[in-house]
Design an enzyme around this catalytic site. Structure first.
Site, PDB file in Angstrom:
ATOM      1  N   SER A   1       0.831  -1.215   0.000  1.00  0.00           N
ATOM      2  CA  SER A   1       0.000   0.000   0.000  1.00  0.00           C
ATOM      3  C   SER A   1       0.862   1.261   0.000  1.00  0.00           C
ATOM      4  CB  SER A   1      -0.942   0.005   1.200  1.00  0.00           C
ATOM      5  OG  SER A   1      -0.189   0.106   2.391  1.00  0.00           O
ATOM      6  N   GLY A   2       1.952   1.218  -0.791  1.00  0.00           N
ATOM      7  CA  GLY A   2       2.682   2.452  -1.083  1.00  0.00           C
ATOM      8  C   GLY A   2       2.035   3.103  -2.298  1.00  0.00           C
ATOM      9  N   VAL A   3       2.733   4.068  -2.871  1.00  0.00           N
ATOM     10  CA  VAL A   3       2.158   4.756  -4.037  1.00  0.00           C
ATOM     11  C   VAL A   3       1.858   3.766  -5.166  1.00  0.00           C
ATOM     12  CG1 VAL A   3       2.763   6.332  -5.924  1.00  0.00           C
ATOM     13  CG2 VAL A   3       3.004   7.069  -3.571  1.00  0.00           C
TER      14      VAL A   3
ATOM     15  N   LYS B   1       1.369  -5.193   5.055  1.00  0.00           N
ATOM     16  CA  LYS B   1       1.810  -5.986   6.210  1.00  0.00           C
ATOM     17  C   LYS B   1       1.802  -5.199   7.518  1.00  0.00           C
ATOM     18  CE  LYS B   1       6.838  -5.750   5.369  1.00  0.00           C
ATOM     19  NZ  LYS B   1       8.035  -6.564   5.170  1.00  0.00           N
TER      20      LYS B   1
ATOM     21  N   SER C   1       5.508   7.012   1.960  1.00  0.00           N
ATOM     22  CA  SER C   1       5.104   8.092   2.859  1.00  0.00           C
ATOM     23  C   SER C   1       6.302   8.847   3.419  1.00  0.00           C
ATOM     24  CB  SER C   1       4.190   7.574   3.970  1.00  0.00           C
ATOM     25  OG  SER C   1       4.844   6.554   4.634  1.00  0.00           O
TER      26      SER C   1
ATOM     27  N   GLY D   1       9.990  15.127  -3.872  1.00  0.00           N
ATOM     28  CA  GLY D   1       8.829  15.288  -4.731  1.00  0.00           C
ATOM     29  C   GLY D   1       8.821  14.333  -5.894  1.00  0.00           C
TER      30      GLY D   1
ATOM     31  N   GLU E   1      16.410  19.603  -8.385  1.00  0.00           N
ATOM     32  CA  GLU E   1      17.139  18.631  -7.571  1.00  0.00           C
ATOM     33  C   GLU E   1      18.381  18.181  -8.323  1.00  0.00           C
ATOM     34  OE1 GLU E   1      14.732  15.401  -6.199  1.00  0.00           O
ATOM     35  OE2 GLU E   1      13.916  16.589  -4.564  1.00  0.00           O
TER      36      GLU E   1
ATOM     37  N   HIS F   1      22.285   7.095  -0.524  1.00  0.00           N
ATOM     38  CA  HIS F   1      22.058   8.533  -0.483  1.00  0.00           C
ATOM     39  C   HIS F   1      23.222   9.175   0.234  1.00  0.00           C
ATOM     40  CE1 HIS F   1      20.238  12.413   0.039  1.00  0.00           C
ATOM     41  NE2 HIS F   1      19.245  12.035  -0.755  1.00  0.00           N
TER      42      HIS F   1
ATOM     43  N   ARG G   1      23.598  11.197  -7.080  1.00  0.00           N
ATOM     44  CA  ARG G   1      23.820  10.641  -5.741  1.00  0.00           C
ATOM     45  C   ARG G   1      25.039   9.744  -5.626  1.00  0.00           C
ATOM     46  NH1 ARG G   1      17.486   9.513  -4.490  1.00  0.00           N
ATOM     47  NH2 ARG G   1      17.099  11.700  -4.029  1.00  0.00           N
TER      48      ARG G   1
ATOM     49  N   HIS H   1      19.649   3.711   0.317  1.00  0.00           N
ATOM     50  CA  HIS H   1      18.450   4.517   0.088  1.00  0.00           C
ATOM     51  C   HIS H   1      17.460   3.920  -0.898  1.00  0.00           C
ATOM     52  CE1 HIS H   1      15.977   8.032  -0.035  1.00  0.00           C
ATOM     53  NE2 HIS H   1      16.305   8.355  -1.265  1.00  0.00           N
TER      54      HIS H   1
ATOM     55  N   ARG I   1      19.526   5.934 -10.013  1.00  0.00           N
ATOM     56  CA  ARG I   1      18.261   6.653 -10.195  1.00  0.00           C
ATOM     57  C   ARG I   1      18.462   8.160 -10.123  1.00  0.00           C
ATOM     58  NH1 ARG I   1      13.918   8.038  -5.837  1.00  0.00           N
ATOM     59  NH2 ARG I   1      15.786   7.982  -4.569  1.00  0.00           N
TER      60      ARG I   1
ATOM     61  N   SER J   1      11.443   8.015  -8.895  1.00  0.00           N
ATOM     62  CA  SER J   1      10.882   6.720  -8.488  1.00  0.00           C
ATOM     63  C   SER J   1       9.392   6.796  -8.195  1.00  0.00           C
ATOM     64  CB  SER J   1      11.621   6.153  -7.282  1.00  0.00           C
ATOM     65  OG  SER J   1      11.831   7.142  -6.330  1.00  0.00           O
ATOM     66  N   LEU J   2       8.923   7.885  -7.603  1.00  0.00           N
ATOM     67  CA  LEU J   2       7.466   7.996  -7.425  1.00  0.00           C
ATOM     68  C   LEU J   2       6.807   8.051  -8.805  1.00  0.00           C
ATOM     69  CD1 LEU J   2       7.224  10.509  -4.433  1.00  0.00           C
ATOM     70  CD2 LEU J   2       6.679   8.081  -4.406  1.00  0.00           C
TER      71      LEU J   2
END
Ligand SMILES: Cc1cc2nc3c(=O)[nH]c(=O)nc-3n(C[C@H](O)[C@H](O)[C@H](O)COP(=O)(O)OP(=O)(O)OC[C@H]3O[C@@H](n4cnc5c(N)ncnc54)[C@H](O)[C@@H]3O)c2cc1C
Length: 491
Positions: free
Chosen positions: A12-14, A34, A43, A48, A114, A227, A274, A335, A370, A375-376
């Protein structure tokens, strides 16, 4: 909960939430999480979501180029093009769904810069974008009549049946089983396989372990992003992040002597990707023989800092650092995972009816590294694509799930303590930012032994045992890659 669903989404992430919302209301969807709904890497996302939006000085080719440069051209170009060209629409869709992004005085999405991005293209909600997105998606999912959402329910096995799967899960200490025609793994990352990580407690690679057991192709688990700037305080395993956006707003990186050094390693200085900044810190650490590093943003207006980075400001203050007047102690930390369960452009794994989305998947968009805030975007674009593909199949497919239900056992031997700690320490010692080839063989053999023991002993089925098995599987896969035992492909 019913005993059959056309679609089961684990996570239940994005990726899980946004994917579930794409399904037409005539299809029943079960989401399993879980822990509580809010506990996820999603979360925790601060910076962003990167997206090319109309009416800016940005364009798709520039975002593709930035993504490929960060990924060292090991990205799948086709997947990158899909990500970048479709992503803007998903971000606008999030805004339409009521996600509270920061807006300018004209009501347009505010975009920031970024590291690694050549344009301001990161949409955000202050410095807790992930929470703003997931909170809203959770609300929407709860309103939808076709979606059942069960929390604190730990899936421990995904088993192939004819025309679908049986999902074994642990709920309130009891085993429950559900059948489905299509299963989407959206189980997130692997951070907990390391001693220090920014990831939440759920990031133990469970979905990767299930996929591997089903024979799905797993790729590039050694492509791990460290990271460069996690808060280096006295806290335990989970280290909070001092987001790239802080460097984007002008913070400088200092060594133990208070000297700027990032430009000595790369011409992009603090705003290099990174992996470059992480490696610069580790090399500088070897040069100075010190692990003391700092980010300094004290030259900025304190009110600006507090308004732009309220969460980072509060988190640091809780650790005794007022970032408006003091330097922030930082050090690299695990990360993000670029590799994962290999999928195609519709998030289909190599196992029929099994899909993977979000951080547990390997779409190939990130290549070797990445680009921040991609990633979102990946979770949004490819979970929508998975849903589209499954709905298309469901319109033609009325087959029912067949085959005998697996018999799961509760086990009776208590898992000894220390196994998970040993996995973490061993991995951290052999591969943290820099790969230490001399330790690989010994670590690989140790992970094999641990995994064999976990798989062949009748341990009591609980979350500790499920996660220990996942961590050992992930650690073993990483070592298969770094020792060259797996065939190397670009993407
Ligand atoms: C501190 C931090 C900051 C970040 N900032 C950004 C950012 O600014 N921009 C960006 O693009 N990305 C960012 N990322 C990365 C990004 O947040 C993640 O890659 C992304 O959110 C992953 O989403 P996901 O849905 O795949 O997984 P997650 O959000 O981690 O969700 C995984 C879900 O799977 C469930 N699950 C796992 N195993 C099981 C099981 N066995 N049974 C049942 N449920 C299970 C979990 O409970 C959870 O609900 C950040 C990550 C971190 C840690």
């Amino acid at each position: 909960m019913e005993n059959y669903y056309p679609i089961v989404i684990i996570g239940s992430g994005v990726a899980g939430l946004y994917g579930a919302l794409q399904f037409d209301e005539r299809y029943k969807v079960l989401i399993i999480s879980k822990r509580n709904a809010e506990l996820s890497n999603s979360s925790l996302a601060q910076g962003g979501i990167a997206a090319v939006l109309d009416g800016s000085d940005d364009n798709i080719e520039l975002h593709i180029k930035d993504t490929m440069i960060a990924g060292k051209y090991k990205n799948n170009p086709e997947a990158v093009r899909v990500l970048v060209s479709e992503g803007g629409k998903d971000v606008i869709r999030l805004k339409e769904l009521g996600v509270d992004f920061d807006l300018d005085s004209n009501g347009e999405l505010l975009k920031t810069l970024e590291a690694g991005h050549s344009r301001n293209r990161i949409v955000h909600h202050k410095d807790f974008t992930g929470k703003a997105v997931t909170d809203r998606l959770i609300e929407l999912v709860r309103e939808r009549k076709n979606i059942d959402f069960i929390e604190n329910t730990h899936v421990f096995s995904v088993d192939k049946a004819e025309n679908g799967f049986y999902i074994g899960m642990l709920k309130d200490g009891n085993i429950e089983t559900v059948a489905c025609s299509y299963c989407i793994l959206a189980t997130g990352g692997i951070g907990r396989v390391y001693k220090y990580t920014t990831n939440s407690a759920i990031a133990t690679g469970d979905g990767i372990a299930f996929a591997k057991k089903l024979g799905a192709k797993i790729m590039h688990l050694d492509r791990i992003q460290f990271h460069p700037t996690a808060f280096a305080g006295e806290q335990g395993r989970e280290r909070f992040l001092i987001s790239e956006a802080v460097r984007g707003e002008g913070a400088v990186l200092l060594n133990c002597y208070g000297e700027r050094f990032a430009f000595n390693y790369d011409e992009r200085g603090e705003l290099a990707p990174r992996d470059v900044v992480s490696e610069a810190i580790i090399k500088e650490s070897m040069r100075t023989n010190s692990e003391n590093f700092y980010l300094d943003i004290t030259h900025k207006d304190p009110e600006f800092i507090k308004a732009r980075f309220p969460m980072i400001y509060e988190n640091c203050l809780a650790e005794g650092i007022d970032i408006t007047v003091e330097k922030i102690p930082v050090f690299p930390c695990q990360h993000y995972l670029m590799g994962g369960i290999d999928v195609d452009l519709y998030a289909r794994t190599s196992v029929d009816r099994l899909y993977a989305t979000g951080e547990c998947s390997h779409t190939g968009v990130h290549g070797a590294n990445r680009l921040a805030s991609n990633s979102l975007l990946e979770a949004l674009v490819f979970s929508r694509r998975a849903a589209t593909d499954i709905m298309d199949k469901l319109t033609k497919d009325c087959s029912i799930v067949k085959g005998s239900m697996p018999k799961y056992s509760m086990g009776h031997i208590v898992l000894p303590t220390g196994i998970r700690t040993e996995i973490r320490t061993t991995l951290q010692d052999s591969y943290f930012v820099i790969k230490k080839a001399e330790k690989f063989e010994e670590s690989f053999q140790r992970f094999n032994t641990i995994l064999e023991n976990l798989e062949n002993t009748d341990y009591i089925l609980n979350s500790a045992y499920i996660e220990a098995k996942s961590l050992a599987t992930v650690a073993q896969e990483i070592m298969l890659e770094v020792t060259g035992r797996k065939q190397q492909e670009d993407y």
